[in-house]
Write an enzyme that holds these catalytic residues in place. Sequence first.
Site, PDB file in Angstrom:
ATOM      1  N   PRO A  31     -86.752  41.165  65.264  1.00 53.65           N
ATOM      2  CA  PRO A  31     -86.780  41.000  63.823  1.00 53.65           C
ATOM      3  C   PRO A  31     -85.748  40.015  63.298  1.00 53.65           C
ATOM      4  O   PRO A  31     -84.621  39.960  63.795  1.00 53.65           O
ATOM      5  CB  PRO A  31     -86.474  42.409  63.293  1.00 53.65           C
ATOM      6  CG  PRO A  31     -85.806  43.108  64.420  1.00 53.65           C
ATOM      7  CD  PRO A  31     -86.411  42.544  65.670  1.00 53.65           C
ATOM      8  N   ASN A  32     -86.187  39.265  62.317  1.00 61.29           N
ATOM      9  CA  ASN A  32     -85.352  38.305  61.572  1.00 61.29           C
ATOM     10  C   ASN A  32     -85.016  37.039  62.354  1.00 61.29           C
ATOM     11  O   ASN A  32     -84.415  36.115  61.803  1.00 61.29           O
ATOM     12  CB  ASN A  32     -84.056  38.977  61.053  1.00 61.29           C
ATOM     13  CG  ASN A  32     -84.363  40.111  60.105  1.00 61.29           C
ATOM     14  OD1 ASN A  32     -85.104  39.907  59.141  1.00 61.29           O
ATOM     15  ND2 ASN A  32     -83.858  41.294  60.372  1.00 61.29           N
ATOM     16  N   ARG A  62     -80.860  31.904  58.189  1.00 63.86           N
ATOM     17  CA  ARG A  62     -80.221  33.208  58.149  1.00 63.86           C
ATOM     18  C   ARG A  62     -78.756  33.129  58.571  1.00 63.86           C
ATOM     19  O   ARG A  62     -78.462  32.702  59.686  1.00 63.86           O
ATOM     20  CB  ARG A  62     -80.992  34.074  59.156  1.00 63.86           C
ATOM     21  CG  ARG A  62     -80.420  35.406  59.405  1.00 63.86           C
ATOM     22  CD  ARG A  62     -81.075  36.036  60.611  1.00 63.86           C
ATOM     23  NE  ARG A  62     -80.595  37.383  60.728  1.00 63.86           N
ATOM     24  CZ  ARG A  62     -80.626  38.096  61.835  1.00 63.86           C
ATOM     25  NH1 ARG A  62     -81.143  37.584  62.942  1.00 63.86           N
ATOM     26  NH2 ARG A  62     -80.151  39.304  61.863  1.00 63.86           N
ATOM     27  N   TYR A 119     -75.231  32.635  63.007  1.00 64.66           N
ATOM     28  CA  TYR A 119     -76.315  32.307  63.944  1.00 64.66           C
ATOM     29  C   TYR A 119     -76.576  30.809  64.097  1.00 64.66           C
ATOM     30  O   TYR A 119     -77.425  30.424  64.900  1.00 64.66           O
ATOM     31  CB  TYR A 119     -77.607  33.018  63.491  1.00 64.66           C
ATOM     32  CG  TYR A 119     -77.471  34.526  63.490  1.00 64.66           C
ATOM     33  CD1 TYR A 119     -77.253  35.229  64.684  1.00 64.66           C
ATOM     34  CD2 TYR A 119     -77.527  35.252  62.304  1.00 64.66           C
ATOM     35  CE1 TYR A 119     -77.100  36.606  64.691  1.00 64.66           C
ATOM     36  CE2 TYR A 119     -77.389  36.635  62.300  1.00 64.66           C
ATOM     37  CZ  TYR A 119     -77.171  37.303  63.494  1.00 64.66           C
ATOM     38  OH  TYR A 119     -77.026  38.674  63.496  1.00 64.66           O
ATOM     39  N   ASN A 149     -84.270  38.952  73.131  1.00 65.18           N
ATOM     40  CA  ASN A 149     -83.334  39.147  72.025  1.00 65.18           C
ATOM     41  C   ASN A 149     -84.037  40.049  71.033  1.00 65.18           C
ATOM     42  O   ASN A 149     -84.843  39.583  70.219  1.00 65.18           O
ATOM     43  CB  ASN A 149     -82.920  37.833  71.361  1.00 65.18           C
ATOM     44  CG  ASN A 149     -81.863  38.074  70.277  1.00 65.18           C
ATOM     45  OD1 ASN A 149     -81.560  39.217  69.942  1.00 65.18           O
ATOM     46  ND2 ASN A 149     -81.322  36.997  69.738  1.00 65.18           N
ATOM     47  N   ALA A 186     -81.856  43.495  65.779  1.00 64.35           N
ATOM     48  CA  ALA A 186     -81.302  44.813  65.421  1.00 64.35           C
ATOM     49  C   ALA A 186     -81.936  45.948  66.235  1.00 64.35           C
ATOM     50  O   ALA A 186     -81.309  46.999  66.414  1.00 64.35           O
ATOM     51  CB  ALA A 186     -81.481  45.062  63.928  1.00 64.35           C
ATOM     52  N   GLU A 216     -80.996  40.604  78.614  1.00 68.05           N
ATOM     53  CA  GLU A 216     -80.788  40.769  77.175  1.00 68.05           C
ATOM     54  C   GLU A 216     -79.907  39.629  76.683  1.00 68.05           C
ATOM     55  O   GLU A 216     -78.882  39.341  77.304  1.00 68.05           O
ATOM     56  CB  GLU A 216     -80.091  42.115  76.925  1.00 68.05           C
ATOM     57  CG  GLU A 216     -79.710  42.336  75.472  1.00 68.05           C
ATOM     58  CD  GLU A 216     -78.968  43.650  75.260  1.00 68.05           C
ATOM     59  OE1 GLU A 216     -79.271  44.644  75.958  1.00 68.05           O
ATOM     60  OE2 GLU A 216     -78.082  43.666  74.387  1.00 68.05           O
ATOM     61  N   HIS A 260     -78.084  37.543  73.171  1.00 68.18           N
ATOM     62  CA  HIS A 260     -77.735  37.520  71.748  1.00 68.18           C
ATOM     63  C   HIS A 260     -77.086  36.186  71.427  1.00 68.18           C
ATOM     64  O   HIS A 260     -76.275  35.688  72.221  1.00 68.18           O
ATOM     65  CB  HIS A 260     -76.767  38.648  71.392  1.00 68.18           C
ATOM     66  CG  HIS A 260     -77.342  39.989  71.661  1.00 68.18           C
ATOM     67  ND1 HIS A 260     -78.288  40.546  70.850  1.00 68.18           N
ATOM     68  CD2 HIS A 260     -77.146  40.856  72.690  1.00 68.18           C
ATOM     69  CE1 HIS A 260     -78.648  41.714  71.350  1.00 68.18           C
ATOM     70  NE2 HIS A 260     -77.985  41.924  72.477  1.00 68.18           N
ATOM     71  N   ARG A 316     -68.310  41.964  66.762  1.00 71.70           N
ATOM     72  CA  ARG A 316     -68.839  42.267  65.430  1.00 71.70           C
ATOM     73  C   ARG A 316     -68.733  43.774  65.133  1.00 71.70           C
ATOM     74  O   ARG A 316     -67.948  44.461  65.756  1.00 71.70           O
ATOM     75  CB  ARG A 316     -70.276  41.736  65.341  1.00 71.70           C
ATOM     76  CG  ARG A 316     -70.341  40.215  65.582  1.00 71.70           C
ATOM     77  CD  ARG A 316     -71.746  39.682  65.452  1.00 71.70           C
ATOM     78  NE  ARG A 316     -72.243  39.834  64.090  1.00 71.70           N
ATOM     79  CZ  ARG A 316     -73.534  39.705  63.748  1.00 71.70           C
ATOM     80  NH1 ARG A 316     -74.427  39.399  64.680  1.00 71.70           N
ATOM     81  NH2 ARG A 316     -73.907  39.862  62.497  1.00 71.70           N
TER      82      ARG A 316
HETATM   83  C1  DQA Z   1     -78.503  39.391  67.412  1.00 71.51           C
HETATM   84  C2  DQA Z   1     -77.377  40.407  67.145  1.00 71.51           C
HETATM   85  C3  DQA Z   1     -77.937  41.642  66.486  1.00 71.51           C
HETATM   86  O1  DQA Z   1     -76.889  42.581  66.230  1.00 71.51           O
HETATM   87  C4  DQA Z   1     -78.579  41.303  65.160  1.00 71.51           C
HETATM   88  O2  DQA Z   1     -79.153  42.449  64.567  1.00 71.51           O
HETATM   89  C5  DQA Z   1     -79.578  40.197  65.289  1.00 71.51           C
HETATM   90  C6  DQA Z   1     -79.262  39.058  66.150  1.00 71.51           C
HETATM   91  C7  DQA Z   1     -77.962  38.059  67.999  1.00 71.51           C
HETATM   92  O3  DQA Z   1     -78.763  37.315  68.536  1.00 71.51           O
HETATM   93  O4  DQA Z   1     -76.768  37.777  67.874  1.00 71.51           O
HETATM   94  O5  DQA Z   1     -80.620  40.205  64.640  1.00 71.51           O
HETATM   95  O6  DQA Z   1     -79.389  39.941  68.373  1.00 71.51           O
END
Ligand code: DQA
Length: 148
Positions: free
Chosen positions: A9-10, A17, A22, A73, A76, A97, A99, A106
């Site tokens: 998501p997102n 964003r 990011y 990735n 959240a 995984e 990020h 964080r």
């Molecule tokens: C994320 C880190 C997550 O905590 C966050 O909710 C994201 C992006 C990252 O790529 O840094 O949506 O996965």
Amino acid sequence: MRIAAVHGPNLNLLGLREPGVYGRQTLDDVNAALAAAAAELGAEVECHQSNHEGALVDIVQQAAARVDGFVVNAGAYTHTSIALRDALAGVARPYVEVHISNVFARERFRHRSFLAGNAVGVVSGFGLHSYTLGLRALVEHLREKRSA
Ligand code: DQA
């Protein structure tokens, strides 16, 4: 060798964003970097994104028949989704995984991952490079496993 990249998501909002966290690169930029890295490694990559937990479960289940592993990735959902953890465990394909941000630098709620325990490894904090580093590590891992 074929790898699926799964964006949660997102991540479709990358570039717009929270650029301080990011960066300015878009999801298309990430997918292009993955395709270029895959070509260099002699592998192929297919890229998927969804904002919906169940849709991500479907993507994992459906892609598993075609791919050797996943770069994930989960955004959240990393910190909340037992369903996605179970999907990845269920299809029994190795995954990394990744990020963009360093989740450990964080908020505390980002320190927990439901996916990391079953992952080959985790790459966090290298911006767009987290994806290509994760892809490279996964391809190396799969090749080592094949030749063992
Ligand atoms: C994320 C880190 C997550 O905590 C966050 O909710 C994201 C992006 C990252 O790529 O840094 O949506 O996965």
